[in-house]
Design a protein around this motif. Sequence first.
Motif, PDB file in Angstrom:
ATOM      1  N   VAL A   1       3.563   8.089   3.840  1.00 17.93           N
ATOM      2  CA  VAL A   1       2.890   6.830   4.148  1.00 17.93           C
ATOM      3  C   VAL A   1       3.944   5.939   4.795  1.00 17.93           C
ATOM      4  O   VAL A   1       4.687   5.234   4.113  1.00 17.93           O
ATOM      5  CB  VAL A   1       2.314   6.151   2.884  1.00 17.93           C
ATOM      6  N   ASP A   2       4.049   6.000   6.104  1.00 16.36           N
ATOM      7  CA  ASP A   2       5.067   5.246   6.844  1.00 16.36           C
ATOM      8  C   ASP A   2       6.477   5.568   6.365  1.00 16.36           C
ATOM      9  O   ASP A   2       7.378   4.743   6.497  1.00 16.36           O
ATOM     10  CB  ASP A   2       4.850   3.731   6.706  1.00 16.36           C
ATOM     11  N   SER A   3       6.667   6.744   5.784  1.00 14.13           N
ATOM     12  CA  SER A   3       7.961   7.051   5.184  1.00 14.13           C
ATOM     13  C   SER A   3       8.759   8.094   5.950  1.00 14.13           C
ATOM     14  O   SER A   3       9.829   8.516   5.510  1.00 14.13           O
ATOM     15  CB  SER A   3       7.759   7.537   3.742  1.00 14.13           C
ATOM     16  N   ALA A   4       8.279   8.501   7.091  1.00 16.44           N
ATOM     17  CA  ALA A   4       8.974   9.511   7.901  1.00 16.44           C
ATOM     18  C   ALA A   4       8.449   9.416   9.333  1.00 16.44           C
ATOM     19  O   ALA A   4       7.427   8.769   9.588  1.00 16.44           O
ATOM     20  CB  ALA A   4       8.737  10.912   7.332  1.00 16.44           C
ATOM     21  N   PRO A   5       9.137  10.029  10.276  1.00 18.52           N
ATOM     22  CA  PRO A   5       8.679  10.000  11.676  1.00 18.52           C
ATOM     23  C   PRO A   5       7.425  10.836  11.897  1.00 18.52           C
ATOM     24  O   PRO A   5       7.484  11.969  12.373  1.00 18.52           O
ATOM     25  CB  PRO A   5       9.877  10.557  12.445  1.00 18.52           C
ATOM     26  N   VAL A   6       6.278  10.259  11.512  1.00 16.19           N
ATOM     27  CA  VAL A   6       4.995  10.945  11.637  1.00 16.19           C
ATOM     28  C   VAL A   6       4.098  10.141  12.589  1.00 16.19           C
ATOM     29  O   VAL A   6       3.977   8.927  12.450  1.00 16.19           O
ATOM     30  CB  VAL A   6       4.302  11.070  10.261  1.00 16.19           C
ATOM     31  N   LEU A   7       3.470  10.810  13.531  1.00 17.05           N
ATOM     32  CA  LEU A   7       2.510  10.147  14.421  1.00 17.05           C
ATOM     33  C   LEU A   7       1.155  10.104  13.718  1.00 17.05           C
ATOM     34  O   LEU A   7       0.257  10.903  13.969  1.00 17.05           O
ATOM     35  CB  LEU A   7       2.409  10.905  15.752  1.00 17.05           C
ATOM     36  N   GLU A   8       1.025   9.130  12.816  1.00 15.21           N
ATOM     37  CA  GLU A   8      -0.131   9.123  11.926  1.00 15.21           C
ATOM     38  C   GLU A   8      -1.457   8.891  12.656  1.00 15.21           C
ATOM     39  O   GLU A   8      -2.478   9.470  12.271  1.00 15.21           O
ATOM     40  CB  GLU A   8       0.049   8.075  10.829  1.00 15.21           C
TER      41      GLU A   8
ATOM     42  N   TYR B   1       0.799  -1.227   0.000  1.00 18.14           N
ATOM     43  CA  TYR B   1       0.000   0.000   0.000  1.00 18.14           C
ATOM     44  C   TYR B   1       0.830   1.275   0.000  1.00 18.14           C
ATOM     45  O   TYR B   1       0.325   2.349  -0.338  1.00 18.14           O
ATOM     46  CB  TYR B   1      -0.940   0.017   1.195  1.00 18.14           C
ATOM     47  N   HIS B   2       2.095   1.192   0.381  1.00 20.78           N
ATOM     48  CA  HIS B   2       2.899   2.396   0.567  1.00 20.78           C
ATOM     49  C   HIS B   2       2.978   3.268  -0.694  1.00 20.78           C
ATOM     50  O   HIS B   2       2.603   4.449  -0.671  1.00 20.78           O
ATOM     51  CB  HIS B   2       4.311   2.029   1.036  1.00 20.78           C
ATOM     52  N   LYS B   3       3.439   2.676  -1.785  1.00 24.08           N
ATOM     53  CA  LYS B   3       3.575   3.449  -3.022  1.00 24.08           C
ATOM     54  C   LYS B   3       2.221   3.857  -3.569  1.00 24.08           C
ATOM     55  O   LYS B   3       2.049   4.971  -4.068  1.00 24.08           O
ATOM     56  CB  LYS B   3       4.342   2.635  -4.065  1.00 24.08           C
ATOM     57  N   LEU B   4       1.261   2.942  -3.480  1.00 21.66           N
ATOM     58  CA  LEU B   4      -0.068   3.229  -4.007  1.00 21.66           C
ATOM     59  C   LEU B   4      -0.665   4.461  -3.341  1.00 21.66           C
ATOM     60  O   LEU B   4      -1.135   5.390  -4.014  1.00 21.66           O
ATOM     61  CB  LEU B   4      -0.961   2.015  -3.787  1.00 21.66           C
ATOM     62  N   MET B   5      -0.624   4.499  -2.002  1.00 22.15           N
ATOM     63  CA  MET B   5      -1.206   5.632  -1.283  1.00 22.15           C
ATOM     64  C   MET B   5      -0.387   6.904  -1.474  1.00 22.15           C
ATOM     65  O   MET B   5      -0.942   8.001  -1.625  1.00 22.15           O
ATOM     66  CB  MET B   5      -1.336   5.311   0.202  1.00 22.15           C
TER      67      MET B   5
END
Length: 380
Positions: A140-147, A112-116
């Motif tokens: 999308v899970d690609s950086a230190p983000v508190l999603e 899902y990473h690239k798609l989103m």
Amino acid sequence: MSDLVSINYQVLAEKIKTWGKELGFSQIGICDIDLSNHQEALDTWLAKGYHGDMDYMERNTQLRTHPEQLLPGTMRVISARMDYLIPDAKFASTLDDTNKAYISRYALGRDYHKLMRNRLKKLGEKISKHCQSLNYRPFVDSAPVLERPLAEKAGLGWVGKHSLLINNEAGSWFFLGELLVDIPLPVDQPSTNQCGSCVACIKICPTQAIVEPYVVDARRCISYLTIEHRGIIPTEFRSLLGNRIYGCDDCQLVCPWNKFGQITQTDDFKPRNNFDTVELLDLFAWSEQQFLDNTQGSPIRRIGFECWQRNIAIALGNAAYSDQIIDQLSQVRAHCSPMVGEHIDWAIDQQLTKKRQLNQHSRLTARLIRTVEKGLPRDA
């Protein structure tokens, strides 16, 4: 910015949500960037070592609560939800069959990473056409983000006691992504926690990884052990993994809110390679090249062939006794890595123990039958 006065940001926010739906997102929410009230909990979680081997969690901790440091000038976060639940997920039938491999349902199809991220980028491009100036950056899970806290602030749901986001109209079977923007969009109302007194997720966890409400000790979590952890899985957890070779969905399966789970509209998330019903022995027979070929474009590929073999070996050890399982474990044992070898040795020992128990049971049964037969009348 010169367009602060000329743009109707309320109208733009409504358009963003419409564009999000057109791009395949299930829901779009908008929030500010203040995450200061999450810093203490994050620091405590890290201090207790609950992140395990995920060293990246210790780095850039300030970035996690300060999105504006990831994109200077950030004023808002556009949070996106995308459902991934397939029509027939075969949860119980796969978990109950010890000869089959259970793969977390989010990983059955395309990564899902690239798609989103690509769709978030397209959303940013659409927004930029309606602004004189716009800086944006998708994550999308690609950086230190508190999603999850961001999604909660954006009204997409609330963080449940299992630490996952729950939506009262869609359960928790969805992915999250973020688009940071430097325009003052109106924000949505945060979601209200509706877990109440329910502790079903805490009780169901096979390894008791939810050490207290809203706190997960990753070192005990099956998803962490089978995906993030790259070394030897502690013996105390191996039998508890069952046939789960990639992730775990137990805490979601038992959550009452998931009766509202929404079926995905994205064909890319449908199962590949029969991953929803595949036999453990079939997967264990793969060569490394077959693993790479069959997991092309799948999130499973990220764990690598060695951990793949490790996880399946444990599942085979937990399976019902079979001479075929012992034979295949022994064959792979002859040419595997030392790390995989340790888990195969454990699995073979488990299988041999079950064989001895079956033989003992058979002897006891035969003895009981003979005893009963002796007591029967001759003409019975």
